[in-house]
Design an enzyme around this catalytic site. Sequence first.
Site: not given
Lengths: 325, 336
Positions: A60, A129
Site C-alpha cells: 500500500e 474489513h
Amino acid sequence: MPEIFYWEAIRDALREEMLRDERVFVMGEDVAIYGGAYGATRGLYEEFGEERVKDTPISEAAIIGAAAGAAMCGLRPVAEIMYIDFITLGMDQLVNIVAKNRYMFGGKTTVPMVIRTQGGAGRGIAAHHSQSLETWFVHLPGVLIATPATPYDAKGLLKTAIRDDNPVLFIEHKMLYRTTGEVPEGDYALPLGQAKVTRPGSDVTVVSYSRMANRSLEAAEVVAAEGIDAEVIDLRSLRPLDIESVLESVKKTGHLVLVSEGYKNANALCEVAFRVNEFGFDYLDGPMLRVCAADVPVPMSPVLEEAAVPSVESIAGGIRQALAD
Amino acid sequence: MAPKILARNDKLRLLKQMLQIRAFEDKVFELLARDLLKGASHAYVGEEAIAVGACAAIGLEDYITSTHRGHGHCLARGADLKLMMAELCGKATGYCRGRGGSMHIADVKAGNLGATGIVGSNIPVATGAGLALQMKKKKSVCLCFFGDGAANTGAFHESLNLAGLWKLPVVYICENNLYGMSVSVERALAVKNVADRASAYNMPGKIVDGMKVLEVYEAVSEAVERARRGEGPTLLECKAYRFRGHSRGDSRKYRTREEEEHWRARDPIEQFKKHLLEEGALTEEEFSALEKEVGEETSAAERFALQESPDPSPDDLYDDVYVDYEQGNTRLRRKS
C-alpha cells in the site's frame, strides 16, 4: 434513463476518463485480471491492457507513494486501496506526501491523483474489513474527500475527482456496489462540495453521506408515517463541506440530526455540528443530535455488526428524539 | 561498459559544487549558532561526493528525490544558493516561499521532486516518477537518494520490489553514513551491506566509495545508462561519513573521536583536490580562487536571505493547500 449498478457507474467513469485523457491510469491490488475485489475495474484490463491497468504487489505504501510520484511527473493515477482499513499501511505516503507536497513546496507542484477505496460494515467480515475511517482524513488539510451514495453520484463525482488537480480520496461503500440507480448516458461531472437534498421536509434536517444517506431516507419515510416531515441531505463530499446547504435547511427546520457510519467519538460530522453552532446557532430550536457507529471495533456476528452501525430504526429514533420535548 | 571520461572543466565544476555544499553548510551552522536561522538543519558535510558525483551523471530531463539531509542534493542538482538560503531562513523568496525550510526544498520544474522529513518516505515517490517516465516512454531516469536508516523502512522494500518487478528507470542511491541519528548500522541492519539486499529485488547492487566523487559518478553513470536502456533499476550503496552530528544539538557520544578523525582524513573534497592537483588539472592558486569565489557566493546568499528578502505574509497562510479552491478559516470553496 438506464438503471445501472454502483460498480458499473464507477467502472464507466474510469473507462470514459481513460478514453478522454491518456494520462489517466489505474493501479492497485487485483484491479487488472481479477477486475477489483468488488468488481469496479472489470473489463478495463481487457480494453486498455496492462500498460494502463496495473496489478500491484500487496504494497500500500508503494501504491500510494508511486501514484504521488507519477502524479507529480505529469500522469493522473487512480490508485485503488482495496479496503479503507488497509490505508493504514500507506498512511505516511497519504498524510505526509500526497496531502502536503503542494503546500510544503510553495504551491509549485500539483499531485493530481485519486485514491479509490471502500469502507463500511454489512458483510460480516469484521474489524479489519468493515470500518468507516473517513473522519481521519477530514482532519487532514490537502486532500478532498468524496463519499457517493448512488450510482449517479458515484459516476459524476469520480469524473470530477479524476479531472481535479488536487488529490482526492474517493470512498465507496461495499454494500452499495450491487445497488442500482438511474444514470444518464454520456458525459457528466458533478462538483465536489455540493450537497443534495434527497428529500425535502420542514420539521427536522437529517444530514448524512454514503450508505447512511440512503438509510436516512428510509428512516425519513418511517417517521413520515408518524407525521414528522424530515428533510434529508446527502453531503456527497466531506471536503469541501457544503455547510451552506445544511444551514439553509436548519434555518427552515430548526432541528439537526447527523448520521454517520464512522465511530461516534469525534466523528467527522461533529464538524458539521460545530459549524452550525458557529454560523447558525440562532436557527436551532433544540440540541443537535448524532446517530453514529458504536465506539467498538466492528464485530463479525451479523447481530452485533448490525447493532454497531446506525440502522433505519436507530436513525428514526434519533429523529424522534431531536423533536421530543 | 567503459566509464564516461569527464573533461577538466566538468571536474572543476564538481569540485566547485562540493565546495559550495561545504560552505553552505558551514554558513547554515553559523547562522543557527547566531540564532539567525530557526528550525532543524541536517548537514551534508562529509557526504558531498555522493550528491555531486551522482547528479553529474544525469541531465535536465531527469529527476531526483532527496532526503531530510538534502541540501547537498539540491545544490548538486543546480539549485540557486540564494533561494536555498532564503528557504532555510523561512523567507518569501525561498524555493518554497518559506513553507518548507531545510527539510522540504523542492524545485519540481528543475527535476528536483523534493526533500522529505520522514525517513524513507520519498522512495515510493521516486519509484512513481520512474513509473511515469516508463509510461511516457521517456529515456529519462530518477535518482532516489536515501540514507542507511531508510533502508530499514517498509517503503524501501515495497518500492524496490515494485521497481525490480516493473523494471523502472530508477537508481536507488543509499548514502550509508554509518548512523541513523545515533544508532550505528551494525546495530540496525541485519545484513552487512544495504547493497546485499539488491538480489532480493532482482536488481544489481553495488558498493561504492562515497568519499570519492569520480567513483560515485562512474557507478551512477553506469546505472543510469542501464535504466535508460530499459533494463531497470540499480541499488548503489555509497559508504560515507557524516562529519557533523545528526543535527546541531548532537553531542556524538555514540561514536569515538578517533573514528571521526579516521574519516576526516578521507575528506572527499581534499581527496578530489589532491587527485586534480596530481593530474595537473588544478593548481593551488586556482583552488584558492575557487574557494574565494564560493565564499563570496555564500555571503551573497546570506545577504539575500537575511537582508534582502521579505518574510512571507500571514495573509497568504492558506494559499496553495489546494489547487483552484479558496480556503478561509472555516470554509473551502472552488474558485469560480
